[in-house]
Every structure is written in C-alpha cells, then in structure tokens.
Design a protein around this motif. Structure first.
Motif, PDB file in Angstrom:
ATOM      1  N   UNK A   1       0.126   0.671  10.040  1.00  0.00           N
ATOM      2  CA  UNK A   1      -0.933   1.628   9.681  1.00  0.00           C
ATOM      3  C   UNK A   1      -0.453   2.597   8.605  1.00  0.00           C
ATOM      4  N   UNK A   2       0.757   3.110   8.751  1.00  0.00           N
ATOM      5  CA  UNK A   2       1.270   4.055   7.752  1.00  0.00           C
ATOM      6  C   UNK A   2       1.323   3.428   6.363  1.00  0.00           C
ATOM      7  N   UNK A   3       1.691   2.153   6.301  1.00  0.00           N
ATOM      8  CA  UNK A   3       1.795   1.478   5.004  1.00  0.00           C
ATOM      9  C   UNK A   3       0.430   1.093   4.441  1.00  0.00           C
ATOM     10  N   UNK A   4      -0.450   0.564   5.290  1.00  0.00           N
ATOM     11  CA  UNK A   4      -1.775   0.182   4.798  1.00  0.00           C
ATOM     12  C   UNK A   4      -2.617   1.418   4.435  1.00  0.00           C
ATOM     13  N   UNK A   5      -2.326   2.565   5.076  1.00  0.00           N
ATOM     14  CA  UNK A   5      -3.032   3.796   4.723  1.00  0.00           C
ATOM     15  C   UNK A   5      -2.781   4.193   3.272  1.00  0.00           C
ATOM     16  N   UNK A   6      -1.609   3.834   2.759  1.00  0.00           N
ATOM     17  CA  UNK A   6      -1.285   4.133   1.358  1.00  0.00           C
ATOM     18  C   UNK A   6      -2.322   3.504   0.429  1.00  0.00           C
TER      19      UNK A   6
END
Length: 254
Positions: free
Chosen positions: A81-86
């Motif tokens: 989630x943290x990476x796809x939120x980027x």
C-alpha cells in the motif's frame, strides 16, 4: 489490451530477514507501467516470510506457520500500500484456497470480484489463505494458485517472477553449460515428477511447482512466462517492448 497475472515469490520480496524495499518498488513500478496498456492482477507470496521478519517462529510447525502468515499479511500489504500510494493506485486483498476453484458459486464470486476491481481501477492482490484452512484446502504454493487465477480470471498470460532466469535444459547449479530454454511447448512426466527443490527456506517447491503451473497453463491454451524477479529487465523487455531476450515462454503454440 491483455489481462496479465503477475506472480512474485518470497525470495524476491524478502532479503536478509527484511522486506526487500528496492525490489518491491521495482515490481510496483513495473505494474504501474503495465497498467497503462493492460489489465493486471498480482499474486504475491511472502506472508510467512514477512511474518518471520517480526517474530522468528519455527515455520516447520504447522500452527507456527499459520501464526507467521497472520503476522505477515498486514506487514506485506502495508508495504504494498505504501508503494502503490506513491502512484495513486488503490489496492485490494483477496485471500483464496483451492476450494474456491472447486465450487462453482465460489468461483463465480471470485470472477465477479475481479471484474468489479477492474471496473473501479483497483489492483487486486491475491494470496493463499493458509491461516484458517486445512492442508486439503490449500494449493500449498502460489505458482499453482496463480495458474488457476489466470484461467478463472480470464487472463491471457501468467508471468512468474522468481530467483531464476527461466527454465534450463539441466540444473545450472550443477552444469555450467546448461542452456536456457526460451520456449517450451510440452512437459514430460519425468519433468513434472522431479523432487521439490526450493531455493529458499520460505519457498514451497522450486522449479517443480512452476512446471506444474506451466502444465496447467499449456493444457488450457494459455501462456506463462518464467523469468528473473531480482532484475526486471527481461520481463520489461518481453511485456513492454515485445522483445524476448531471457526468460522461458510456456505455450501450446508451436
């Protein structure tokens, strides 16, 4: 536009007891680029391995493995989630077992969910639900799970990102002259009955489970591309530039 299933193994996601953040970011970047042209589903391993980064339980004990999976699922999904939120991509988690493909109502529910995620521009991330299930309900490895997802989700291609460059004519660890097979149209019983040889303590079966997945794919007139998940150059070339440099394509088409 193709519908593609990307499956990534634990060895790619975990490094030296920690989440491999750089490799994970490279994977996410690949999926972001693919989604500009294709529909993508991600099948991920790594829950047990991610759990082990928090608490070092003995994964050989069945209950401990389930505890590790329960620990690891939120760790793994939080990292995704943290990476796809980027990239402003919304993700969902789908946990499945073999039973979900042996029941027509369950399969229809899965297909409806997948179609709904695509309609709403959501990236579905699928893993095996090995927390509250019995051994009889599990595939036991995400290679075969991803093959079934490919078929029942109406996908055209399964891509397995692993710790190997592809399928060789002999074991490259034992034979330095082993040659990479760029295309495979059929597999023998001898190949499918090989001993399970995982390269990581968190992997499920090594090359054999990938060959079994490939056999399922070939039998259903689909295609599977096996390549290196540590260096995504080959898969990028194949999927985005239509250039087959490394990696093995399993297909019924000769």
């Amino acid at each position: 536009m193709k519908r593609i299933v990307i499956k990534v193994g634990s060895s790619v996601l975990i490094e030296d007891g920690h989440i491999a953040n750089e490799r994970m970011l490279n994977l996410v970047s690949l999926i972001v680029d693919l989604r500009k042209k294709h529909e993508v589903i991600l099948v991920t391993s790594g829950a047990v391995a991610a759990g082990y980064t928090a608490v070092q339980l003995n994964k050989l004990v069945p209950t401990s493995k389930k505890v590790l999976a329960s620990l690891g699922q939120p760790i793994l999904m939080s990292s995704y989630k943290n990476l796809f939120d980027i990239f402003d991509i919304t993700i969902s988690q789908i946990l499945m077992t073999e039973d979900d493909f042996n029941s027509r109502p369950h399969t229809k529910i899965f297909q409806d969910i997948i179609d709904r995620t695509f309609k709403n521009d959501i990236l579905a991330i699928i893993n095996e639900n090995d927390i509250s299930t019995t051994p009889e309900q599990l595939f036991g490895d995400n290679d075969q799970l991803s093959a079934h997802v490919t078929y029942f989700a109406g996908a055209d291609l399964l891509v397995i990102l692993s710790d190997i460059d592809g399928y060789y004519d002999s074991n490259p660890k034992d034979n330095p002259k082993a040659k990479l097979r760029k295309q495979v149209n059929e597999l023998t019983e001898e190949e499918l009955d090989q001993e399970f040889t995982p390269n990581s303590k968190f992997a499920s079966g090594g090359i054999v489970t990938k060959l079994k997945a490939a056999q399922y794919i070939i039998e259903n007139d689909l295609e599977m591309f096996l390549c290196n998940g540590f260096d995504l150059t080959s898969v990028r070339s194949y999927l985005l530039d239509d250039v087959h440099e490394k990696g093995t394509l399993f297909t019924s088409k000769k």
